[in-house]
Design a protein around this motif. Sequence first.
Motif, mmCIF file in Angstrom:
data_model
loop_
_atom_site.group_PDB
_atom_site.id
_atom_site.type_symbol
_atom_site.label_atom_id
_atom_site.label_comp_id
_atom_site.label_asym_id
_atom_site.label_seq_id
_atom_site.Cartn_x
_atom_site.Cartn_y
_atom_site.Cartn_z
ATOM 1 N N LYS A 105 1.150 -1.568 0.407
ATOM 2 C CA LYS A 105 0.137 -0.052 -0.057
ATOM 3 C C LYS A 105 0.670 1.212 -0.036
ATOM 4 O O LYS A 105 1.950 1.103 0.819
ATOM 5 C CB LYS A 105 -1.156 -0.375 1.016
ATOM 6 C CG LYS A 105 -1.561 -1.240 1.744
ATOM 7 C CD LYS A 105 -2.586 -1.089 2.935
ATOM 8 C CE LYS A 105 -3.594 -2.151 1.938
ATOM 9 N NZ LYS A 105 -4.498 -2.027 3.604
ATOM 10 N N GLU A 154 -6.369 1.368 -4.088
ATOM 11 C CA GLU A 154 -5.894 0.809 -1.861
ATOM 12 C C GLU A 154 -4.938 -0.383 -1.958
ATOM 13 O O GLU A 154 -4.257 0.114 -0.951
ATOM 14 C CB GLU A 154 -7.199 -0.384 -2.813
ATOM 15 C CG GLU A 154 -7.666 -1.074 -1.252
ATOM 16 C CD GLU A 154 -8.502 -0.305 -0.211
ATOM 17 O OE1 GLU A 154 -7.956 0.221 0.956
ATOM 18 O OE2 GLU A 154 -8.259 0.493 -0.678
ATOM 19 N N CYS A 214 -7.764 -0.837 -7.269
ATOM 20 C CA CYS A 214 -9.121 0.045 -6.903
ATOM 21 C C CYS A 214 -10.009 0.334 -6.613
ATOM 22 O O CYS A 214 -11.192 -1.022 -6.987
ATOM 23 C CB CYS A 214 -9.362 1.136 -8.635
ATOM 24 S SG CYS A 214 -7.283 1.752 -9.383
ATOM 25 N N PRO A 215 -10.036 0.183 -5.851
ATOM 26 C CA PRO A 215 -11.707 0.223 -5.004
ATOM 27 C C PRO A 215 -12.537 0.086 -5.113
ATOM 28 O O PRO A 215 -14.184 -0.796 -5.253
ATOM 29 C CB PRO A 215 -12.013 1.105 -3.628
ATOM 30 C CG PRO A 215 -10.612 1.921 -3.486
ATOM 31 C CD PRO A 215 -9.977 1.870 -5.302
#
Length: 146
Positions: free
Chosen positions: A52, A103, A125-126
């Motif tokens: 992250k 994310e 990506c969320p």
Amino acid sequence: MKKTHIFGLIVIAIAVAILVSTGTEASTYTDFADAEVKAKSGDVNQVHVVGKLKKSASGDIEDLIYNPAIDANHLEFTLTDNKGRSQKVVYNAPKPQDLGKAEQIVIIGNMEGQVFKCEKILLKCPSKYQDGNAEFKEVEKPAKQS
């Protein structure tokens, strides 16, 4: 021996050669500590590191260095792997468009000294996995123009 037997053996030998050559180039998922150990031991195979981005409370990416006016093909950022180790990452290609929205990130490359040299970035990506199906957006370096 019949010609069909000889032809069959040749086909099998070619298939085995292809499997062996592609199997040795396959990269593995790891963390920064293991990637560093592999690099120091002389292993030149690329590895995948999942992590992250370090972000501030406002959601801005910390330690991001990207200035397209100076060099549009140079991006530096800090990534924290799943074991908690933070590492400087250098990506010599344009900044991916959705980098700040990601994310999680999978980077593919090798450790070189104290820096991870990234060849490819996959963004998670969320908005793409709200229903439980995770999808990665692949980002590759553009082909070098002569």
